[in-house]
Design a protein around this motif. Structure first.
Motif, PDB file in Angstrom:
ATOM      1  N   THR A 321       0.825  -1.209   0.000  1.00  0.00           N
ATOM      2  CA  THR A 321       0.000   0.000   0.000  1.00  0.00           C
ATOM      3  C   THR A 321       0.860   1.261   0.000  1.00  0.00           C
ATOM      4  O   THR A 321       0.383   2.337  -0.335  1.00  0.00           O
ATOM      5  CB  THR A 321      -0.931   0.038   1.229  1.00  0.00           C
ATOM      6  OG1 THR A 321      -0.147   0.003   2.423  1.00  0.00           O
ATOM      7  CG2 THR A 321      -1.878  -1.153   1.204  1.00  0.00           C
ATOM      8  N   GLU A 322       2.146   1.139   0.392  1.00  0.00           N
ATOM      9  CA  GLU A 322       3.044   2.299   0.393  1.00  0.00           C
ATOM     10  C   GLU A 322       4.429   1.860  -0.052  1.00  0.00           C
ATOM     11  O   GLU A 322       4.995   0.909   0.495  1.00  0.00           O
ATOM     12  CB  GLU A 322       3.118   2.938   1.777  1.00  0.00           C
ATOM     13  CG  GLU A 322       3.962   4.203   1.817  1.00  0.00           C
ATOM     14  CD  GLU A 322       3.903   4.932   3.140  1.00  0.00           C
ATOM     15  OE1 GLU A 322       4.781   5.783   3.400  1.00  0.00           O
ATOM     16  OE2 GLU A 322       2.974   4.645   3.936  1.00  0.00           O
ATOM     17  N   LEU A 350      -1.603   0.038  -4.196  1.00  0.00           N
ATOM     18  CA  LEU A 350      -0.819   1.173  -3.704  1.00  0.00           C
ATOM     19  C   LEU A 350      -1.705   2.361  -3.372  1.00  0.00           C
ATOM     20  O   LEU A 350      -2.538   2.784  -4.177  1.00  0.00           O
ATOM     21  CB  LEU A 350       0.205   1.602  -4.745  1.00  0.00           C
ATOM     22  CG  LEU A 350       1.547   0.863  -4.773  1.00  0.00           C
ATOM     23  CD1 LEU A 350       2.428   1.421  -5.887  1.00  0.00           C
ATOM     24  CD2 LEU A 350       2.273   0.970  -3.439  1.00  0.00           C
ATOM     25  N   HIS A 351      -1.465   2.897  -2.175  1.00  0.00           N
ATOM     26  CA  HIS A 351      -2.110   4.151  -1.784  1.00  0.00           C
ATOM     27  C   HIS A 351      -1.105   5.302  -1.816  1.00  0.00           C
ATOM     28  O   HIS A 351      -1.469   6.438  -2.102  1.00  0.00           O
ATOM     29  CB  HIS A 351      -2.716   4.035  -0.389  1.00  0.00           C
ATOM     30  CG  HIS A 351      -3.341   5.300   0.103  1.00  0.00           C
ATOM     31  ND1 HIS A 351      -4.497   5.812  -0.443  1.00  0.00           N
ATOM     32  CD2 HIS A 351      -2.963   6.176   1.071  1.00  0.00           C
ATOM     33  CE1 HIS A 351      -4.811   6.940   0.166  1.00  0.00           C
ATOM     34  NE2 HIS A 351      -3.899   7.190   1.086  1.00  0.00           N
ATOM     35  N   GLU A 352       0.182   5.004  -1.532  1.00  0.00           N
ATOM     36  CA  GLU A 352       1.215   6.041  -1.569  1.00  0.00           C
ATOM     37  C   GLU A 352       2.395   5.534  -2.375  1.00  0.00           C
ATOM     38  O   GLU A 352       2.918   4.444  -2.124  1.00  0.00           O
ATOM     39  CB  GLU A 352       1.686   6.404  -0.149  1.00  0.00           C
ATOM     40  CG  GLU A 352       0.626   7.078   0.699  1.00  0.00           C
ATOM     41  CD  GLU A 352       1.188   7.603   2.011  1.00  0.00           C
ATOM     42  OE1 GLU A 352       2.408   7.876   2.083  1.00  0.00           O
ATOM     43  OE2 GLU A 352       0.406   7.732   2.968  1.00  0.00           O
ATOM     44  N   LEU A 353       2.850   6.359  -3.339  1.00  0.00           N
ATOM     45  CA  LEU A 353       4.016   6.042  -4.154  1.00  0.00           C
ATOM     46  C   LEU A 353       4.945   7.245  -4.152  1.00  0.00           C
ATOM     47  O   LEU A 353       4.588   8.316  -4.646  1.00  0.00           O
ATOM     48  CB  LEU A 353       3.599   5.692  -5.584  1.00  0.00           C
ATOM     49  CG  LEU A 353       4.729   5.347  -6.552  1.00  0.00           C
ATOM     50  CD1 LEU A 353       5.554   4.174  -6.041  1.00  0.00           C
ATOM     51  CD2 LEU A 353       4.179   5.053  -7.946  1.00  0.00           C
ATOM     52  N   LEU A 374      -4.483   4.945  -5.653  1.00  0.00           N
ATOM     53  CA  LEU A 374      -3.458   5.938  -5.308  1.00  0.00           C
ATOM     54  C   LEU A 374      -4.063   7.158  -4.639  1.00  0.00           C
ATOM     55  O   LEU A 374      -4.980   7.790  -5.176  1.00  0.00           O
ATOM     56  CB  LEU A 374      -2.682   6.376  -6.548  1.00  0.00           C
ATOM     57  CG  LEU A 374      -1.383   5.636  -6.873  1.00  0.00           C
ATOM     58  CD1 LEU A 374      -0.716   6.243  -8.090  1.00  0.00           C
ATOM     59  CD2 LEU A 374      -0.413   5.640  -5.700  1.00  0.00           C
ATOM     60  N   GLY A 375      -3.524   7.489  -3.475  1.00  0.00           N
ATOM     61  CA  GLY A 375      -3.897   8.719  -2.789  1.00  0.00           C
ATOM     62  C   GLY A 375      -2.775   9.727  -2.794  1.00  0.00           C
ATOM     63  O   GLY A 375      -3.008  10.931  -2.737  1.00  0.00           O
ATOM     64  N   VAL A 376      -1.504   9.235  -2.874  1.00  0.00           N
ATOM     65  CA  VAL A 376      -0.331  10.105  -2.876  1.00  0.00           C
ATOM     66  C   VAL A 376       0.592   9.665  -4.005  1.00  0.00           C
ATOM     67  O   VAL A 376       1.005   8.500  -4.062  1.00  0.00           O
ATOM     68  CB  VAL A 376       0.430  10.026  -1.532  1.00  0.00           C
ATOM     69  CG1 VAL A 376       1.698  10.879  -1.593  1.00  0.00           C
ATOM     70  CG2 VAL A 376      -0.462  10.478  -0.379  1.00  0.00           C
ATOM     71  N   LEU A 377       0.911  10.589  -4.907  1.00  0.00           N
ATOM     72  CA  LEU A 377       1.848  10.333  -5.995  1.00  0.00           C
ATOM     73  C   LEU A 377       2.900  11.428  -5.994  1.00  0.00           C
ATOM     74  O   LEU A 377       2.596  12.592  -6.233  1.00  0.00           O
ATOM     75  CB  LEU A 377       1.121  10.298  -7.345  1.00  0.00           C
ATOM     76  CG  LEU A 377       2.014  10.085  -8.582  1.00  0.00           C
ATOM     77  CD1 LEU A 377       2.803   8.792  -8.468  1.00  0.00           C
ATOM     78  CD2 LEU A 377       1.169  10.103  -9.855  1.00  0.00           C
ATOM     79  N   ASP A 378       4.154  11.050  -5.692  1.00  0.00           N
ATOM     80  CA  ASP A 378       5.243  12.017  -5.568  1.00  0.00           C
ATOM     81  C   ASP A 378       6.351  11.632  -6.539  1.00  0.00           C
ATOM     82  O   ASP A 378       7.040  10.628  -6.361  1.00  0.00           O
ATOM     83  CB  ASP A 378       5.775  12.023  -4.133  1.00  0.00           C
ATOM     84  CG  ASP A 378       6.785  13.142  -3.889  1.00  0.00           C
ATOM     85  OD1 ASP A 378       7.178  13.813  -4.866  1.00  0.00           O
ATOM     86  OD2 ASP A 378       7.176  13.346  -2.725  1.00  0.00           O
TER      87      ASP A 378
END
Length: 924
Positions: A321-322, A350-353, A374-378
């Motif tokens: 997930t992260e 994945l929720h955070e990448l 996906l909640g966070v894509l950096d």
């Protein structure tokens, strides 16, 4: 008949009596009176303070405890044994408790405790009581985030029944600053603590200062399922056996910069769900066997030293997930660069990448649109190219999108603003066009639009009332700040960055800024005019350099009780520096008033216990003497009073500032001799000293040179500056936000004959400038101890004698200026060993003999040797006689074998003396 009835009644009575006895015996007995009394005494020994706890479920549990009435086994936070009535569990976590616990506390009368939880309270930096070891029945002990300090007592290792031990998170937030509670493991050390705790399932020591290697016996704790050793200062190599613990599910060794080692080729911890090695020095490659950890839900290897290709087996981790791989050296076909591989499409949970600083090239792949969770894509700070993929706008769960500092181009589609859950958007790219839409937008909490070619404040900000972080830096926004911006997020905004725009001012002056909780404000620009705006009392960092602010500093700045950094450098401010600024220094770390028009005296009343690390008052018109109260600034690292009109003797009392690294007294009216007086150790951490262009006299201060310990070695560390991580606010910390994490010291110094602006100062940079004074006598031999020197300027004095040969041992020197003195004799051949020397000036002395040839000496111009009538050889036109031009000892021999070189020097020295003696006797 009557007797039969009587017998029946008697039997019935006995049966009822038996049943009643059973019922009575089954009722839980009252808790023991001695334990009830002990609990009440423990409660009375502590105060209730709402600020003492910060968890989500805070309430004072012990408030309902009474001496009479309800059985104490029914008190909040208490559990008892049903058979004996003994108190077996005490849970006062998040109970707002404040005070100290020592070994006399009534707590230790509860000898039957199996569970003790005092987490999330404030025990006022008291030490952990050794009598904890008497609670031998304990299986669960949680004292996390409770402000204990000092050595963890050996007696805790006696608690052999423990299955869970949590002493973590002793770092608390006080007045917006991080403060370490200070728990540490020295004696006993880590090994001694755990060697008897063989039943442990959970061991959490986050933020405990261990500063030693991880003991191998940790691998013997076969029941261990959760291990947190983050922020512990661990040293040495991480034992690979930890990755073979059969029951481990949670493993966090992050933020231990000196922890090294590699991951084993075979990872057998199949139950592992959480693995974080971020900010360690683990290196090597990620083994392909990592793909066998099918239970893994979080993998974070941020800022390690992993290299090589990413194993494709990572695509097997479908429960992730992260995933955070940022700032390593993973590579593809091109070294240090790679494209996002297709197996990422398998990671559909994945929720955070997090992939910033990974050297990723090429476009954002279209399959990202299929990662619907996906909640966070950096993807910050890579080499991504192409246009913004429209498919990303299908990621309806997206809360945070960061694409800053890439090479993407084109317009940011309006549809990105249609993502209802989007709260954080960071672009930072001059190639991407940021829309100035007026359509309905989601309410952002973070918005980073730096370097987006904006020429005005975006209209969509008008209705943003939940912003916490707004970065509009390095655009071309011009004119006055619009009136509507005062109403934007006035009670939520913590950070506003307007650095490097073309803003000219505000619609009213003097301006009281409306943001009631603002912590960080950067107005560093080019064009702001008028009086500087006054922030709310919450401000911690106020940056307003490089503008055209005029007038005096408003007195209201003295009432900013939380301010840590105050930077008004490079403006047109004038008048007298408010005396109250020195009294407000209890919170202040950085005071930078460099390059303004201030006049009058330096503020006089510097307080004891202040936190000032930097004071820069250079390039003003200050007069008078330096106040001795500045000696109270015991944390001071940087002091610049250069280019003023200070008339005083050398401030020898500054020697008490043992942390001072940079001292600049240049271009004032200081006078007299420099003596060390009563101080034995003077500036042990000093790296830069510039006292040039004053009226100092007497011999060079050789005793000072001896005590500059930091200059005696050469080691690369980091930039000199004031770290701002310590000023992260409670609110921003809870929200997962941080403000910019450093304030770099800067200075102006004459180097290699040119005035140079050092906007960042490497820790390794070391310089001594004593030029343009009236120092006399010889150059002391102790100068040769300062092996780290890059710059040495003794020019324009009245120095006599020969140039010491020990200067030839300063192998890091890049600039050496001995010009305009009265030095005589020859230039020592040892100067040829200075391989980094770029500037060498001995002009206008009384030197004679041949100029050394070869190496760097072939690069110096004639002007370096002008005014020395006795010098000869290149680059001068005057040729040397054969005797004068005799070559020095073989440099190759010196380089290959120091012993042989020294031996030949002795031979040559003996030959020279013999020759001179023989010649002298011949003349006689």
């Amino acid at each position: 008949m009557g007797s039969s009835l009587a017998l029946t009644l008697l039997v019935s009575f006995l049966i009822c009596l038996f049943q009643f006895t059973r019922c009575v015996s089954s009722v839980q007995p009252l808790c023991r009176s001695d334990e009830r009394f002990a609990l009440l005494l423990f409660k009375e020994s502590l105060a209730v303070d709402k600020e003492a706890s910060a968890g989500p479920f805070v309430y004072p549990k012990a408030d309902g405890w009474k001496f009479q009435g309800v059985d104490c086994c029914y008190w909040d936070g208490i559990e008892c044994d049903h058979n004996t009535g003994h108190v077996t569990a005490l849970d006062l976590s998040s109970s707002c408790l404040y005070g100290s616990i020592n070994s006399t506390s009534s707590l230790f009368h509860l000898l039957h405790l199996r569970k003790l939880n005092l987490a999330d309270n404030d025990f006022n930096s008291s030490q952990l009581p050794s009598r904890l070891g008497n609670l031998s029945m304990l299986t669960y002990l949680n004292l996390s985030t409770s402000s204990f300090s000092g050595q963890i007592p050996l007696e805790i290792s006696w608690l052999s029944r423990l299955t869970s031990l949590d002493l973590s998170n002793t770092m608390r937030l006080e007045f917006g600053m991080f403060s370490h509670g200070g728990l540490k493991l020295e004696r006993p050390d880590f090994k001694s603590l755990i060697q008897n705790l063989t039943s442990l399932k959970h061991l959490h020591l986050r933020h405990v200062v261990i500063s030693s290697p991880v003991p191998n016996i940790l691998a013997n704790l076969s029941s261990l399922s959760s291990l947190d050793l983050s922020y512990c200062g661990l040293l040495g190599k991480l034992p690979t056996s930890i990755f073979h613990l059969p029951n481990i599910q949670f493993l966090d060794v992050s933020n231990n910069l000196q922890l090294s080692g590699t991951l084993p080729a075979t990872l057998s911890c199949r139950r592992l769900k959480f693995l974080s090695t971020r900010f360690t020095s683990l290196s090597g490659v990620l083994p392909a066997s990592i793909g066998n950890l099918h239970s893994l839900e979080l993998l974070d290897v941020t800022a390690c030293k992993f290299r090589g290709p990413l194993p494709s087996s990572l695509g097997n981790l479908t429960n992730l997930t992260e995933l955070a791989l940022l700032n390593n050296s993973f590579s593809g076909d091109i070294p240090s660069f790679f494209s996002i591989p297709s197996w990422f499409s398998n990671l559909n949970q994945l929720h955070e990448l997090h992939l910033p600083l990974c050297g990723i090239t090429g476009p954002i792949p279209s399959f990202f649109a299929n990662l619907t969770q996906l909640g966070v894509l950096d993807l910050n700070r890579n080499q991504l190219t192409g246009r913004f993929p429209v498919g990303i706008t299908n990621l309806t769960q997206l809360e945070s999108l960061s694409l800053g500092t890439n090479m993407m181009e084109g317009a940011l589609p309006d549809s990105i603003f249609g993502l209802e859950n989007l709260q954080i958007l960071e672009i930072y790219s001059k190639q991407i066009e940021c829309p100035n839409t007026t359509t309905s937008l989601p309410m952002f909490s973070e918005l980073g639009l730096g370097s987006c070619n904006l020429r005005q404040f975006p209209n969509f900000l008008t209705h943003q009332n939940q912003l916490v972080y707004l970065d509009l830096s390095q655009n071309d926004i011009h004119g006055e700040m619009p009136k509507w911006i005062w109403e934007m997020s006035f009670d939520t905004l913590f950070l506003l960055d307007l650095y490097f725009n073309s803003l000219t001012g505000f619609h009213q002056s003097p301006t009281l800024l409306p943001w009631s909780n603002i912590l960080f404000l950067d107005l560093s620009s080019k064009l702001f005019q008028g009086s500087p705006p006054i922030p709310s009392s919450s401000i911690m960092v106020y940056l307003a350099s490089n503008n055209s602010f005029t007038g005096e500093i408003p007195q209201l700045f003295c009432s900013l009780s939380s301010v840590r950094v105050l930077d008004f450098s490079r403006n047109n401010l004038g008048g007298i520096i408010p005396q109250c600024l020195s009294k407000a220094s209890k919170s202040l770390s950085v005071l930078n008033l460099n390059v303004n028009n201030f006049h009058g005296p330096v503020p006089q009343a510097w307080l004891n216990g202040n936190k000032l690390k930097m004071i820069n008052l250079g390039k003003n018109k200050l007069t008078g003497k330096l106040p001795r109260s500045m000696a109270r600034c015991r944390m001071l690292e940087f002091f610049d009073i250069g280019n003023n009109q200070i008339r005083d003797t050398y401030p020898f009392w500054l020697a008490s500032l043992s942390k001072l690294k940079i001292l600049i007294l240049r271009s004032n009216r200081f006078y007299g001799e420099i003596k060390s007086r009563e101080f034995n150790s003077v500036f042990p951490k000093l790296r830069v000293i510039d006292i040039s262009n004053n009226g100092f006299i007497g011999f060079l201060p050789s005793s000072y040179l001896e005590s500059w310990i930091a200059m005696k070695s050469f080691h690369v560390e980091h930039f000199l500056g004031c770290c701002m991580l310590t000023i992260t606010s409670t609110h921003m910390f809870m929200a997962g936000l941080t403000i910019p994490d450093e304030y770099n010291y800067s200075m102006t110094l004459t180097n290699k004959g040119i005035k140079m602006e050092y906007t960042k100062i490497l820790e390794v940079f070391m310089a001594v400038d004593l030029s343009c004074n009236k120092f006399s006598g010889e150059i002391p031999e102790s100068i040769g101890n300062l092996k780290g020197l890059e710059l040495l300027n003794l020019s324009n004095n009245i120095l006599v004698g020969q140039i010491p040969t020990v200067i030839g041992t300063l192998t890091n020197l890049e600039a050496l200026d001995l010009s305009h003195n009265q030095l005589f004799g020859r230039i020592p051949w040892q100067r040829r060993q200075l391989n980094f020397l770029e500037v060498f000036d001995v002009s206008y002395n009384h030197l004679s003999g041949p100029i050394p040839q070869g190496r760097q000496f072939g690069t110096f111009p004639n002007s370096s040797f002008d005014g020395n009538l006795g010098l000869c050889g290149n680059p001068l036109s005057k040729k040397c006689e054969d005797l004068e031009a005799s070559p020095p000892p073989s440099s190759s021999t010196f380089e290959q074998n120091h012993g042989v070189g020294l031996e030949w020097r002795g031979v040559l020295l003996g030959f020279g003396i013999g020759f001179l003696v023989g010649t002298g006797l011949g003349w006689v």
